[in-house]
Write a protein that holds these residues in place. Structure first.
Motif, short mmCIF file in Angstrom:
data_model
loop_
_atom_site.label_atom_id
_atom_site.label_comp_id
_atom_site.label_asym_id
_atom_site.label_seq_id
_atom_site.Cartn_x
_atom_site.Cartn_y
_atom_site.Cartn_z
N LYS A 54 0.83 -1.21 0.00
CA LYS A 54 0.00 0.00 0.00
C LYS A 54 0.86 1.25 0.00
CE LYS A 54 -4.07 -1.95 2.22
NZ LYS A 54 -4.86 -2.04 3.45
N GLU A 55 1.91 1.23 0.80
CA GLU A 55 2.81 2.38 0.86
C GLU A 55 3.47 2.63 -0.50
OE1 GLU A 55 6.78 3.85 3.31
OE2 GLU A 55 5.58 2.20 4.11
N LEU A 56 3.90 1.56 -1.14
CA LEU A 56 4.53 1.69 -2.46
C LEU A 56 3.53 2.15 -3.52
CD1 LEU A 56 6.92 -1.38 -2.43
CD2 LEU A 56 7.59 1.03 -2.49
N GLU A 57 2.31 1.63 -3.46
CA GLU A 57 1.28 2.04 -4.42
C GLU A 57 0.96 3.52 -4.27
OE1 GLU A 57 -1.99 -0.62 -3.79
OE2 GLU A 57 -0.98 -2.28 -4.81
N SER A 58 0.90 4.00 -3.03
CA SER A 58 0.64 5.41 -2.77
C SER A 58 1.76 6.27 -3.35
CB SER A 58 0.53 5.63 -1.26
OG SER A 58 0.53 7.00 -0.97
N MET A 59 2.98 5.85 -3.14
CA MET A 59 4.12 6.59 -3.66
C MET A 59 4.13 6.58 -5.19
SD MET A 59 8.02 5.96 -2.47
CE MET A 59 9.21 7.27 -2.54
N ILE A 90 12.51 12.28 -11.24
CA ILE A 90 13.52 11.22 -11.31
C ILE A 90 13.99 10.84 -9.90
CG2 ILE A 90 15.90 10.72 -12.04
CD1 ILE A 90 15.24 12.33 -14.61
N THR A 91 14.20 11.84 -9.06
CA THR A 91 14.61 11.57 -7.67
C THR A 91 13.53 10.78 -6.94
OG1 THR A 91 15.91 13.62 -7.63
CG2 THR A 91 15.32 12.63 -5.50
N LYS A 92 12.30 11.16 -7.16
CA LYS A 92 11.18 10.45 -6.52
C LYS A 92 11.10 9.00 -7.00
CE LYS A 92 7.58 11.59 -3.89
NZ LYS A 92 7.70 11.96 -2.51
N GLU A 93 11.34 8.78 -8.31
CA GLU A 93 11.33 7.41 -8.85
C GLU A 93 12.47 6.59 -8.25
OE1 GLU A 93 11.46 8.11 -13.07
OE2 GLU A 93 9.28 8.00 -13.25
N LYS A 94 13.63 7.19 -8.07
CA LYS A 94 14.76 6.49 -7.45
C LYS A 94 14.42 6.12 -6.01
CE LYS A 94 18.49 8.42 -10.25
NZ LYS A 94 19.65 9.33 -10.26
N ASP A 95 13.80 7.04 -5.30
CA ASP A 95 13.39 6.77 -3.92
C ASP A 95 12.39 5.61 -3.88
OD1 ASP A 95 14.98 8.86 -3.10
OD2 ASP A 95 13.31 10.28 -2.79
N TYR A 96 11.49 5.59 -4.83
CA TYR A 96 10.49 4.52 -4.93
C TYR A 96 11.19 3.16 -5.11
CZ TYR A 96 6.89 1.58 -7.03
OH TYR A 96 6.05 0.54 -7.33
N LYS A 97 12.12 3.11 -6.05
CA LYS A 97 12.82 1.84 -6.32
C LYS A 97 13.68 1.41 -5.13
CE LYS A 97 12.67 2.22 -11.27
NZ LYS A 97 13.34 2.39 -12.52
N THR A 98 14.29 2.38 -4.46
CA THR A 98 15.09 2.08 -3.27
C THR A 98 14.20 1.50 -2.16
OG1 THR A 98 16.64 3.85 -3.80
CG2 THR A 98 16.64 3.05 -1.53
N LEU A 99 13.06 2.12 -1.95
CA LEU A 99 12.12 1.64 -0.94
C LEU A 99 11.59 0.25 -1.30
CD1 LEU A 99 10.80 2.51 1.72
CD2 LEU A 99 8.90 3.42 0.38
#
Length: 170
Positions: A54-59, A90-99
């Motif tokens: 859920k957290e990842l889907e929200s992000m 791009i930074t947000k996408e990197k954070d998403y993949k890291t998480l």
């Protein structure tokens, strides 16, 4: 003549030794389903996985919205503003993949939690099977759960209930 008799004796003794081996099987899925702590651990892992998802889907939805907003407004933005917005996305996408890796990766939080909850139960099952194999002089004990290919199994040789009894669940 002696060679023939010796050869026959060797073949006979090898045949006797091979037929004296005892084999059995277990069904580890059946065993685990009948252990309440395994069921509770599995439920806890499912809840944790759902929470992470859920957290990842929200992000991800937030990133998608940022991208759509960027596309809609890109005509009105200067090149410098476009670059800044792209960098933020791009930074947000990197954070998403890291998480995502942190939660679901090979050494992620979910894997570590699973190791902490399920591994002790699996170790107990393994130890019980090992004791049964030693006590019963079994050469091999197969597991028919999962991807094992056992075309036919006679229930007479199923030791799953004996493993559960040894663990104190039956």
């Amino acid at each position: 003549m002696k060679k023939i008799i010796l050869t026959i004796a060797v073949i006979f003794s090898v045949t006797l030794f091979a037929s004296a081996q005892k084999y059995a099987f277990i069904d580890s899925e059946y065993i685990m389903e009948n252990i309440p702590s395994f069921t509770a651990a599995q439920e806890q892992l499912n809840q944790l996985s759902s929470q992470y998802q859920k957290e990842l889907e929200s992000m991800h939805a937030e990133i998608e919205q940022m991208y759509q907003d960027f596309q809609a407004e890109s005509v009105l933005l200067s090149e410098d503003m476009k670059r800044k917005r792209e960098d933020v996305i791009i930074t947000k996408e990197k954070d998403y993949k890291t998480l995502q890796r942190k939660y679901f990766g090979p050494s992620g939080d979910l894997f570590k939690k699973r190791q902490g909850l399920i591994k002790p139960i699996q170790d107990d099952i393994f130890n019980a099977v090992q004791e049964i194999a030693t006590d019963g002089s079994y050469a091999v004990i197969f597991d028919k759960a999962g991807d094992a290919t056992l075309f036919y199994t006679n229930p007479r040789y199923d030791l799953s209930d004996e493993v559960l009894r040894k663990l104190g669940y039956k």
